[in-house]
Design an enzyme around this catalytic site. Structure first.
Site, PDB file in Angstrom:
ATOM      1  N   ARG A  36       0.822  -1.218   0.000  1.00 62.25           N
ATOM      2  CA  ARG A  36       0.000   0.000   0.000  1.00 62.25           C
ATOM      3  C   ARG A  36       0.856   1.268   0.000  1.00 62.25           C
ATOM      4  NH1 ARG A  36      -5.149  -1.052   4.017  1.00 62.25           N
ATOM      5  NH2 ARG A  36      -6.448  -1.932   2.374  1.00 62.25           N
ATOM      6  N   LYS A 222     -17.749 -16.673   2.686  1.00 66.05           N
ATOM      7  CA  LYS A 222     -19.175 -16.624   3.009  1.00 66.05           C
ATOM      8  C   LYS A 222     -20.042 -16.020   1.910  1.00 66.05           C
ATOM      9  CE  LYS A 222     -18.586 -15.853   7.952  1.00 66.05           C
ATOM     10  NZ  LYS A 222     -18.674 -14.755   8.926  1.00 66.05           N
ATOM     11  N   GLY A 376      -9.619  -8.280  -0.497  1.00 66.83           N
ATOM     12  CA  GLY A 376      -8.323  -8.351   0.184  1.00 66.83           C
ATOM     13  C   GLY A 376      -7.635  -9.690   0.020  1.00 66.83           C
ATOM     14  N   GLY A 399     -12.168  -3.862   1.653  1.00 70.76           N
ATOM     15  CA  GLY A 399     -13.541  -3.440   1.942  1.00 70.76           C
ATOM     16  C   GLY A 399     -14.063  -2.436   0.935  1.00 70.76           C
TER      17      GLY A 399
HETATM   18  P1  ADP Z   1     -11.835 -11.564  -0.208  1.00 74.31           P
HETATM   19  O1  ADP Z   1     -11.050 -11.005   0.956  1.00 74.31           O
HETATM   20  O2  ADP Z   1     -11.016 -11.643  -1.456  1.00 74.31           O
HETATM   21  O3  ADP Z   1     -13.149 -10.857  -0.395  1.00 74.31           O
HETATM   22  P2  ADP Z   1     -12.970 -13.654   1.432  1.00 74.31           P
HETATM   23  O4  ADP Z   1     -12.521 -12.924   2.655  1.00 74.31           O
HETATM   24  O5  ADP Z   1     -14.414 -13.703   1.155  1.00 74.31           O
HETATM   25  O6  ADP Z   1     -12.181 -13.095   0.153  1.00 74.31           O
HETATM   26  O7  ADP Z   1     -12.506 -15.182   1.533  1.00 74.31           O
HETATM   27  C1  ADP Z   1     -11.179 -15.590   1.650  1.00 74.31           C
HETATM   28  C2  ADP Z   1     -11.049 -16.843   2.472  1.00 74.31           C
HETATM   29  O8  ADP Z   1     -11.939 -17.853   2.049  1.00 74.31           O
HETATM   30  C3  ADP Z   1      -9.655 -17.402   2.356  1.00 74.31           C
HETATM   31  O9  ADP Z   1      -8.992 -17.244   3.591  1.00 74.31           O
HETATM   32  C4  ADP Z   1      -9.890 -18.888   2.029  1.00 74.31           C
HETATM   33  O10 ADP Z   1      -9.069 -19.770   2.767  1.00 74.31           O
HETATM   34  C5  ADP Z   1     -11.341 -19.086   2.383  1.00 74.31           C
HETATM   35  N1  ADP Z   1     -11.941 -20.211   1.651  1.00 74.31           N
HETATM   36  C6  ADP Z   1     -12.049 -20.373   0.328  1.00 74.31           C
HETATM   37  N2  ADP Z   1     -12.612 -21.559   0.037  1.00 74.31           N
HETATM   38  C7  ADP Z   1     -12.874 -22.175   1.207  1.00 74.31           C
HETATM   39  C8  ADP Z   1     -13.457 -23.418   1.568  1.00 74.31           C
HETATM   40  N3  ADP Z   1     -13.890 -24.280   0.646  1.00 74.31           N
HETATM   41  N4  ADP Z   1     -13.592 -23.701   2.883  1.00 74.31           N
HETATM   42  C9  ADP Z   1     -13.163 -22.839   3.819  1.00 74.31           C
HETATM   43  N5  ADP Z   1     -12.606 -21.638   3.539  1.00 74.31           N
HETATM   44  C10 ADP Z   1     -12.465 -21.308   2.252  1.00 74.31           C
HETATM   45 MG    MG Z   2     -11.330 -11.222   3.115  1.00 74.45          MG
END
Ligand code: ADP
Ligand code: MG
Length: 419
Positions: A36, A222, A376, A399
């Site tokens: 960053r 999620k 992120g 975010g």
């Molecule tokens: P971003 O920050 O890019 O928006 P998220 O925070 O929604 O992404 O999700 C990232 C996390 O999701 C990672 O730490 C990853 O390990 C987890 N993840 C992805 N697939 C699975 C899975 N099948 N079961 C549990 N965790 C998962």
């Molecule tokens: Mg995340």
């Protein structure tokens, strides 16, 4: 609406007040990842090259009050001694940031003892031509994030003394209306820096006027975090590919057995609604056909590839399988815009990184497509797996990019002057 940038305003001889997002991960006073900071350097260098009279830079670094409260509670629960001062110094003080900024710029950077106040007023008034001063963490002042407009404006008025022009390059904080991001922009002519400009161009571009065919790839932990993103993209994308743990909420909603896989009971109805909406809008919503499963959330236990219709009790899906990578790769062929949010699996563990790697490889192969990562963990996945350079843009705001993809107006962006 396009926003004015540092290029659209006279910088020479002016005192510049600049908001950056130097909220980097810290451990015991040591910067863990300076991405960053590096991202804001081109704007800072431009301002200095244009011979601004002075440059005052400000940022938050964690949230001292909130972080300390949480850490104290945790220590109490674990019955451990806790040194709140040492904790906050090593986590929230800007001294290591000032030192590193000075190294990145190859010139001295002064550090103020606060973000505003009589001592800072004096330091700013004594700045010599071309000097750079970094303010202390803006969130040491409770006015910064106050819900009370009057309190925030009080701080903004103090900050406004330090510049003739306000430059905002803090995209990572653009989704928050704070004194140093939004209120200050009401007091000084406010323009974007180059990083903010690039984020608006790419994330704004995929949200507002994407070239088609347009494919959105969504994954991560999620569904509940991503409902609004899916809904918003449903109006624009031709295809939505779903991976990550959120696929299991969709499978559960379809009546499949998902074993021990992570899914959200509360979001089953939402998943059903999203499937129905996609069908009604003629958006191809593609779900995985196979998954990599294991009995524990670990790299040290056996794993295997199974059809999503054959997940056994006691097993959990931690990545998409090779047939899904092929399905998704084929779906990406010919696309002109790709936005990716959320890893396909638990990429942090090598056994479950292949799905994310496979999708990255497919995106890297696309010719003449705009490819954007927002989120992120997706950004760190691309960095860690070595694909960041293959994307048109990797957002620096977790975010903020998520809220942008939801179709929200980001207050930090809205506050800037229109072109
Ligand atoms: P971003 O920050 O890019 O928006 P998220 O925070 O929604 O992404 O999700 C990232 C996390 O999701 C990672 O730490 C990853 O390990 C987890 N993840 C992805 N697939 C699975 C899975 N099948 N079961 C549990 N965790 C998962
Ligand atoms: Mg995340």
């Amino acid at each position: 609406m396009a926003k004015k940038t540092v290029r659209d305003i006279e910088i020479t001889g002016k005192r510049i007040l600049m908001r950056v997002d130097f909220n980097v991960p810290m451990k015991d006073g040591v910067i863990q990842d300076d991405r960053r900071m590096r991202a804001a350097i081109p704007t800072i260098e431009y301002i200095l090259e244009k011979k601004a009279k002075s440059l005052v830079v400000m940022s938050h670094l964690g949230d001292p009050a909130k972080d300390t409260k949480k850490a104290v509670e945790k220590a109490e629960k674990e019955g451990k001694a806790f040194d709140a001062v040492k904790f906050s110094d090593g986590k929230h003080k800007m001294a290591p940031i000032a030192k590193h900024l000075s190294e990145l710029l190859g010139k001295p950077v002064k550090l103020a003892p606060a973000a505003f106040g009589p001592e800072v007023d004096k330091m700013v008034s004594e700045l010599k031509d071309g000097e750079v001063l970094l303010l202390e963490n803006t969130r040491y002042h409770k006015e910064e994030t106050s819900k009370d407009d009057v309190q925030r404006m009080k701080m903004a008025k103090e900050l406004a003394k330090y510049g003739d022009i306000f430059v905002n390059d803090a995209f990572g904080t653009a989704h928050r209306a704070h004194a140093s991001t939004v209120d200050i922009a009401k007091l000084l002519p406010a323009v974007s820096g180059f990083l903010m400009e690039k984020e608006i161009k790419f994330i704004g571009g995929v949200v507002e006027n994407p070239e088609k065919p347009y494919v959105a790839i969504l994954g991560g932990a999620k569904v509940s975090d991503k409902i609004k993103v899916i809904e918003n993209l449903m109006d624009k994308a031709d295809k939505i590919l779903i991976g990550g743990a959120m696929m299991f909420t969709f499978f559960k909603a379809q009546g499949k057995n998902v074993g021990k896989s992570l899914f959200e009971e509360d979001s089953l109805d939402v998943a059903k609604t999203l499937l129905a909406k996609a069908a009604a809008k003629n958006v191809a919503l593609l779900l995985p056909i196979d998954a990599v499963v294991a009995q524990e959330f670990s790299n040290d236990v056996p794993c295997k590839v199974v059809s999503v219709d054959a997940i056994e009790e006691g097993w959990m899906g931690l990545d998409v399988g090779p047939a899904t990578v092929k399905l998704f790769s084929d779906a990406l062929i010919g696309s002109k815009t790709v936005v990716w949010n959320g890893p396909m699996g638990v990429f942090e563990l090598s056994n479950f990184a292949k799905g994310t790697i496979g999708v990255c490889e497919a995106i890297a192969k696309l010719q003449g497509a705009i490819t954007v990562i927002g989120g992120g963990d997706s950004a760190s996945a691309a960095e860690k797996l070595g694909f960041a350079k293959d994307f048109s843009h990797v957002s620096t705001g977790g975010g903020a990019s998520l809220e942008y993809l939801e179709g929200k107006v980001l207050p930090g962006v809205a506050a800037l002057l229109d072109k």
